[in-house]
Design a protein around this motif. Structure first.
Motif, PDB file in Angstrom:
ATOM      1  N   LYS B  52      35.154  41.024  39.934  1.00 20.87           N
ATOM      2  CA  LYS B  52      35.926  39.835  40.294  1.00 20.87           C
ATOM      3  C   LYS B  52      37.360  39.919  39.765  1.00 20.87           C
ATOM      4  N   THR B  55      39.270  42.566  41.819  1.00 22.23           N
ATOM      5  CA  THR B  55      39.540  42.146  43.197  1.00 22.23           C
ATOM      6  C   THR B  55      40.355  40.850  43.248  1.00 22.23           C
ATOM      7  N   THR B  56      40.956  40.451  42.131  1.00 19.49           N
ATOM      8  CA  THR B  56      41.868  39.310  42.017  1.00 19.49           C
ATOM      9  C   THR B  56      41.206  37.943  42.167  1.00 19.49           C
ATOM     10  N   LEU B  57      39.881  37.901  42.146  1.00 20.06           N
ATOM     11  CA  LEU B  57      39.210  36.603  42.245  1.00 20.06           C
ATOM     12  C   LEU B  57      39.305  35.848  40.933  1.00 20.06           C
ATOM     13  N   ASP B  77      48.621  39.764  45.252  1.00 22.03           N
ATOM     14  CA  ASP B  77      48.763  39.894  46.701  1.00 22.03           C
ATOM     15  C   ASP B  77      48.835  41.347  47.149  1.00 22.03           C
ATOM     16  N   ARG B  80      45.398  42.787  46.956  1.00 17.98           N
ATOM     17  CA  ARG B  80      44.525  42.312  48.037  1.00 17.98           C
ATOM     18  C   ARG B  80      44.724  43.100  49.320  1.00 17.98           C
ATOM     19  N   ARG B  81      45.964  43.498  49.586  1.00 21.41           N
ATOM     20  CA  ARG B  81      46.218  44.265  50.812  1.00 21.41           C
ATOM     21  C   ARG B  81      45.601  45.649  50.757  1.00 21.41           C
ATOM     22  N   VAL B  85      36.522  44.415  49.922  1.00 20.00           N
ATOM     23  CA  VAL B  85      35.536  43.901  48.977  1.00 20.00           C
ATOM     24  C   VAL B  85      34.235  43.562  49.688  1.00 20.00           C
TER      25      VAL B  85
END
Lengths: 258, 343
Positions: B52, B55-57, B77, B80-81, B85
């Motif tokens: 998490k 994956t930037t959650l 950001d 995320r690109r 996931v």
């Protein structure tokens, strides 16, 4: 900016498609207002005969009441959908993509607005078929529908915030069943304000459900009081903005708890 | 060997959830670009929290995380690109069709037009969902849904793919199919895969390198063979036809201990056991020595150490026990008496 608008549209489209593919849900949200309309319409038909009620036919009086009540009752369940998306992992999936966070929230607002708008128009048309008279014309009806959309936004946003904070269906069900009828009956939805006990009338002044009714009814009358429409409508808009802001905040607190 | 920077590099990650639940306690992981890396551990060990954060959650309380060359905390950001996931929970929209799910996913990454449709069809075909792609996801079997999840993660051609427990809840047949699929993905040019699992077998089979996670940090790391190798060899068990007397017993032990790479020779009645660096290679020597002592042999078995043994050694308890008690896995230091079990 244009990305956010595009993404808002993609996400809204997804939600609207989901609604259209669940016909049972559609039928229920449309049948419920019909039941209110004709049940209350028949039950209270003769209250207009009370001195001071001030309306020609009860159906005329009832239509905005049912429009507003339905806007509240359908939007206050928005949090259930959000909760389901959280539990299913859909929200987390979107949060790991570059989709704008504003687009995620806006999509809820836009979808709920469109749904409430359609629901309101259908009720107005059903009322017309039942013989209701709308002296304020299309402009008045438009204001009623807009007021119900903004009111729906208030309840939808609060419900979403609640869903993200408590993450429990029972809490949403409990609060909704607790709030819906008191909020409706502490307003002029079914009874003319002049005939309400005075304490109820004072409480109603602070009830956003009543703001939507005052704005809508006034605009729908033959001689609208635009001051009433603007003051109540403005208060509703401010409240909706605050509610959306709040739900965006709780969105962030959700992310902290992931 | 490789000069390119690691695809994933996390250091000193700490994370405490409300209620003083310490999920990560100095977690660190480095994944070389283009490899498959496995985070292995029981439920509650901190694997999912790590994913998490990467994956930037979620955000850690402290520590650093760099994914695909971007700082996951400062520039989520950009991360995320670059990542795909596949979370533990599906996340696919059940009312939408498989294809619609893929199209929306692509659009969120800015894939448009003909490329969008081509990519969706390509992935549906690849994951054997070409027909099912027209149906709503709620009609899918568990295996189909999981394959769609992986396809969703690949829609925008990510550099790094995260697979959080990709086969949990699948039946054995679907699991095998998923393993084959992940194996094929690993062959894709340049794709880095970080996989979490609590199946020893899965990590052993899919990952080039494994980190064993326990109580929020890495307790051992290496290739599956290195980790097993650190147990100092295979176990060689010999069953004798009859129990030798004390004098013969001493002779046998002395004779076997002379071979290089054979140790811990123990005799218990008719059962003789030893550790050998290379079990199969030691067997002929062991048999010859026994024959010279005039001892008849009933059977010989060589057991390679399993990751279960590795886990026992580093975490101080059996994997299955740790998994059965995930709550107990989070707080509290190791009780002193269990450390004796890790020999």
């Amino acid at each position: 900016m244009s990305t956010t608008i595009n993404q808002t549209w993609f996400m809204t489209q997804r939600q609207l498609t989901a609604i259209l593919r669940q016909p049972a849900y559609l039928v229920i949200t449309l049948i419920q207002p019909v039941i209110w309309l004709f049940l209350f319409g028949s039950l209270f038909r003769r209250v207009v005969e009370l001195p001071g009620f001030g309306a020609g036919s009860y159906l005329d009086y009832l239509v905005p009441g049912v429009v507003v009540m339905s806007a509240v009752s359908s939007n206050m369940w928005a949090g259930m959908g959000t909760l389901e998306e959280i539990e299913r992992g859909t929200l987390n999936r979107f949060l790991t993509t570059p989709v704008s966070r504003a687009a995620l929230m806006n999509a809820n607002v836009v979808q709920q607005g469109i749904s409430t708008g359609i629901q309101s128009v259908v009720i107005v048309l059903l009322g017309k078929i039942g013989g209701a008279d709308y002296p304020g014309g299309v402009a008045g009806l438009l204001i009623l529908v807009l007021a119900s959309i903004v009111l729906g936004t208030v309840f939808g946003a609060f419900s979403n915030a609640l869903g993200m904070l408590v993450r429990q269906r029972e809490s949403i069900i409990g609060i909704n069943t607790f709030l819906l009828l008191p909020l409706t009956f502490l307003s002029s939805a079914f009874m003319a304000p002049g005939l309400m006990p005075s304490w109820m009338r004072h409480v109603a002044d602070f009830n956003p459900v009543n703001w939507a009714l005052v704005a809508g009814r006034s605009a729908m009358s033959a001689d609208p009081d635009w001051g009433d429409v603007l003051s109540r409508g403005g208060a509703l808009l401010a409240l909706a903005a605050a509610a959306v802001w709040l739900s965006t905040r709780t969105f962030r607190s959700y992310q902290k708890s992931v | 060997m490789t000069t390119s920077p690691p695809a994933v590099q996390a250091r000193d990650l700490m994370k405490t959830y409300p209620g003083d639940v310490r999920a990560l306690d100095g977690m660190g992981v480095t994944v070389a670009a283009g490899t498959v890396f496995g985070l292995l551990g029981p439920n509650g060990a901190g694997k999912s929290t790590t994913v998490k954060i990467l994956t930037t959650l979620a955000r850690p309380d402290s520590g650093t995380a760099v994914v695909a060359g971007h700082d996951a905390l400062r520039h989520p950001d950009r991360v995320r690109r670059a990542i795909g996931v596949v979370a533990q929970r599906s996340g696919a929209d059940p009312v939408a069709t498989g294809r619609e799910n893929l199209l929306l996913q692509g659009r969120l990454y800015g894939v448009r037009g003909a490329d969008l449709n081509r990519r969706a069809d390509e992935l549906l075909a690849r994951f054997d969902l070409a027909e099912a792609g027209k149906r709503q996801v709620r009609t899918y079997s568990g295996g189909m849904q999981r394959r769609l999840d992986v396809a969703l993660g690949l829609m925008h051609r990510p550099e790094v793919l995260f697979l959080d427990e990709p086969t949990t809840g699948l039946d054995p047949e679907a699991r095998t199919a998923m393993w084959e699929e992940i194996g094929r993905l690993a062959g894709d040019e340049g794709l880095t895969i970080l996989l979490t699992t609590h199946y020893l077998e899965e990590a052993d089979r899919l990952a080039e390198r494994i980190a064993i996670v326990d109580r929020g940090r890495v307790v051992a790391e290496g290739t599956p063979d290195e980790l097993k190798g650190e147990l100092h060899g295979d176990a060689v068990h010999v069953e004798l036809r009859e129990a030798p007397d004390a004098v013969d017993g001493t002779l046998i032990r002395t004779a076997l201990a002379e071979f290089a790479g054979v140790r811990e020779v123990a005799l218990d009645g008719r059962r003789l056991s030893a550790r050998a660096d290379d079990g199969p290679a030691a067997v002929p020597h062991v048999l010859t020595a026994l024959e010279q002592q005039g001892v008849a042999v009933a059977s010989v078995t060589v057991a390679r150490p399993s990751l279960d043994d590795v886990y026992l050694r580093y975490a101080g308890r059996r994997f299955a026990d740790a998994d059965a008690a995930p709550e107990a896995a989070v707080p509290a230091p190791v009780p002193a008496n269990t450390s004796g079990a890790a020999r």
